[in-house]
Design a protein around this motif. Structure first.
Motif, PDB file in Angstrom:
ATOM      1  N   GLY A   1      41.770  40.472  43.487  1.00 32.79           N
ATOM      2  CA  GLY A   1      43.143  39.992  43.631  1.00 32.79           C
ATOM      3  C   GLY A   1      43.188  38.496  43.872  1.00 32.79           C
ATOM      4  N   LEU A   2      42.294  37.987  44.712  1.00 33.45           N
ATOM      5  CA  LEU A   2      42.231  36.548  44.964  1.00 33.45           C
ATOM      6  C   LEU A   2      41.794  35.787  43.716  1.00 33.45           C
ATOM      7  N   TRP A   3      40.874  36.367  42.946  1.00 38.03           N
ATOM      8  CA  TRP A   3      40.466  35.732  41.696  1.00 38.03           C
ATOM      9  C   TRP A   3      41.666  35.615  40.753  1.00 38.03           C
ATOM     10  N   ARG A   4      42.476  36.679  40.683  1.00 37.60           N
ATOM     11  CA  ARG A   4      43.656  36.663  39.808  1.00 37.60           C
ATOM     12  C   ARG A   4      44.654  35.592  40.257  1.00 37.60           C
ATOM     13  N   VAL A   5      44.834  35.448  41.572  1.00 39.09           N
ATOM     14  CA  VAL A   5      45.731  34.406  42.082  1.00 39.09           C
ATOM     15  C   VAL A   5      45.204  33.034  41.664  1.00 39.09           C
TER      16      VAL A   5
ATOM     17  N   ILE B   1      38.492  29.645  29.024  1.00 45.32           N
ATOM     18  CA  ILE B   1      37.232  29.571  29.755  1.00 45.32           C
ATOM     19  C   ILE B   1      37.404  29.973  31.221  1.00 45.32           C
ATOM     20  N   ASP B   2      38.623  29.822  31.759  1.00 47.55           N
ATOM     21  CA  ASP B   2      38.894  30.222  33.143  1.00 47.55           C
ATOM     22  C   ASP B   2      38.750  31.731  33.338  1.00 47.55           C
ATOM     23  N   CYS B   3      38.905  32.498  32.280  1.00 51.87           N
ATOM     24  CA  CYS B   3      38.748  33.953  32.371  1.00 51.87           C
ATOM     25  C   CYS B   3      37.311  34.353  32.689  1.00 51.87           C
ATOM     26  N   TYR B   4      36.389  33.459  32.407  1.00 52.27           N
ATOM     27  CA  TYR B   4      34.969  33.780  32.567  1.00 52.27           C
ATOM     28  C   TYR B   4      34.350  33.035  33.741  1.00 52.27           C
ATOM     29  N   SER B   5      35.169  32.623  34.686  1.00 50.73           N
ATOM     30  CA  SER B   5      34.669  31.877  35.840  1.00 50.73           C
ATOM     31  C   SER B   5      34.064  32.819  36.876  1.00 50.73           C
ATOM     32  N   SER B   6      33.278  32.228  37.769  1.00 56.55           N
ATOM     33  CA  SER B   6      32.715  33.000  38.874  1.00 56.55           C
ATOM     34  C   SER B   6      33.631  32.844  40.088  1.00 56.55           C
ATOM     35  N   PHE B   7      33.439  33.728  41.058  1.00 58.43           N
ATOM     36  CA  PHE B   7      34.278  33.719  42.253  1.00 58.43           C
ATOM     37  C   PHE B   7      33.446  34.175  43.433  1.00 58.43           C
ATOM     38  N   PHE B   8      33.355  33.362  44.471  1.00 62.38           N
ATOM     39  CA  PHE B   8      32.526  33.660  45.648  1.00 62.38           C
ATOM     40  C   PHE B   8      31.103  34.045  45.261  1.00 62.38           C
TER      41      PHE B   8
ATOM     42  N   ALA C   1      35.144  40.459  34.909  1.00 63.66           N
ATOM     43  CA  ALA C   1      34.493  41.650  34.383  1.00 63.66           C
ATOM     44  C   ALA C   1      33.695  42.383  35.458  1.00 63.66           C
ATOM     45  N   THR C   2      33.056  41.638  36.332  1.00 68.29           N
ATOM     46  CA  THR C   2      32.123  42.232  37.285  1.00 68.29           C
ATOM     47  C   THR C   2      32.814  42.952  38.436  1.00 68.29           C
ATOM     48  N   LEU C   3      33.826  42.332  39.029  1.00 68.63           N
ATOM     49  CA  LEU C   3      34.455  42.911  40.224  1.00 68.63           C
ATOM     50  C   LEU C   3      35.093  44.279  39.985  1.00 68.63           C
ATOM     51  N   PRO C   4      35.839  44.506  38.890  1.00 72.46           N
ATOM     52  CA  PRO C   4      36.388  45.849  38.685  1.00 72.46           C
ATOM     53  C   PRO C   4      35.304  46.914  38.470  1.00 72.46           C
ATOM     54  N   VAL C   5      34.237  46.522  37.809  1.00 77.93           N
ATOM     55  CA  VAL C   5      33.143  47.481  37.573  1.00 77.93           C
ATOM     56  C   VAL C   5      32.487  47.854  38.897  1.00 77.93           C
ATOM     57  N   ILE C   6      32.260  46.867  39.758  1.00 69.96           N
ATOM     58  CA  ILE C   6      31.668  47.154  41.073  1.00 69.96           C
ATOM     59  C   ILE C   6      32.604  48.031  41.895  1.00 69.96           C
TER      60      ILE C   6
ATOM     61  N   PRO D   1      33.860  52.458  51.737  1.00 71.07           N
ATOM     62  CA  PRO D   1      35.294  52.148  51.591  1.00 71.07           C
ATOM     63  C   PRO D   1      35.614  50.686  51.880  1.00 71.07           C
ATOM     64  N   LEU D   2      34.964  50.102  52.879  1.00 69.14           N
ATOM     65  CA  LEU D   2      35.202  48.697  53.181  1.00 69.14           C
ATOM     66  C   LEU D   2      34.726  47.801  52.049  1.00 69.14           C
ATOM     67  N   SER D   3      33.613  48.150  51.434  1.00 65.45           N
ATOM     68  CA  SER D   3      33.118  47.382  50.293  1.00 65.45           C
ATOM     69  C   SER D   3      34.086  47.477  49.128  1.00 65.45           C
ATOM     70  N   HIS D   4      34.577  48.668  48.867  1.00 63.65           N
ATOM     71  CA  HIS D   4      35.539  48.865  47.779  1.00 63.65           C
ATOM     72  C   HIS D   4      36.795  48.024  48.014  1.00 63.65           C
ATOM     73  N   MET D   5      37.308  48.066  49.236  1.00 58.89           N
ATOM     74  CA  MET D   5      38.514  47.286  49.540  1.00 58.89           C
ATOM     75  C   MET D   5      38.235  45.792  49.451  1.00 58.89           C
ATOM     76  N   SER D   6      37.057  45.366  49.882  1.00 57.63           N
ATOM     77  CA  SER D   6      36.708  43.941  49.803  1.00 57.63           C
ATOM     78  C   SER D   6      36.610  43.476  48.355  1.00 57.63           C
ATOM     79  N   ILE D   7      35.997  44.287  47.521  1.00 55.66           N
ATOM     80  CA  ILE D   7      35.873  43.942  46.106  1.00 55.66           C
ATOM     81  C   ILE D   7      37.254  43.850  45.462  1.00 55.66           C
ATOM     82  N   ASN D   8      38.124  44.802  45.777  1.00 54.60           N
ATOM     83  CA  ASN D   8      39.485  44.758  45.226  1.00 54.60           C
ATOM     84  C   ASN D   8      40.247  43.530  45.726  1.00 54.60           C
ATOM     85  N   ALA D   9      40.062  43.173  46.990  1.00 53.64           N
ATOM     86  CA  ALA D   9      40.705  41.976  47.532  1.00 53.64           C
ATOM     87  C   ALA D   9      40.178  40.723  46.836  1.00 53.64           C
TER      88      ALA D   9
END
Length: 107
Positions: free
Chosen positions: A36-40, A50-57, A64-69, A25-33
């Motif tokens: 959210g920070l990526w969207r901000v 090209i910003d849509c395809y950037s990496s984050f942390f 694409a990756t964070l919602p799937v995880i 659950p903590l991993s799920h919440m961290s990924i969602n957070a």
């Protein structure tokens, strides 16, 4: 008072506690957070395609990756096999198409 056999309060899943009550659950919440920070960050940028395809942390293709995880962790936590399979299929298609789009944009 006799307790009915098999009532919800007396049944326990064989794998209860441990990783299922803390890490997943903590991993799920961290990924969602993180998503959210990526969207901000995205909406504060110039919002180029090209910003849509950037990496984050350190997570490549964060959009694409964070919602799937997150769906993957949710499926593990809920012990839902069909959702786990759907997350894997979604990951292959969703991340794959984003990789292809990023490659096309960088050419």
């Amino acid at each position: 008072k006799s307790r009915r056999r098999g009532s919800a309060s007396s049944r326990r899943h064989p794998i209860s506690g441990g990783i299922y009550t803390s890490f997943i659950p903590l991993s799920h919440m961290s990924i969602n957070a993180m998503y959210g920070l990526w969207r901000v960050r995205f909406f504060r940028s110039e919002r180029k395609l090209i910003d849509c395809y950037s990496s984050f942390f350190g997570v490549p293709l964060a959009r694409a990756t964070l919602p799937v995880i997150a769906i993957f962790f949710l499926a593990i936590y809920g012990r839902v096999v069909w959702m786990l399979m759907a997350a894997i299929i979604l990951g292959i298609g969703h991340i794959g198409i984003h990789m292809q789009h990023r490659k096309e944009l960088s050419e």
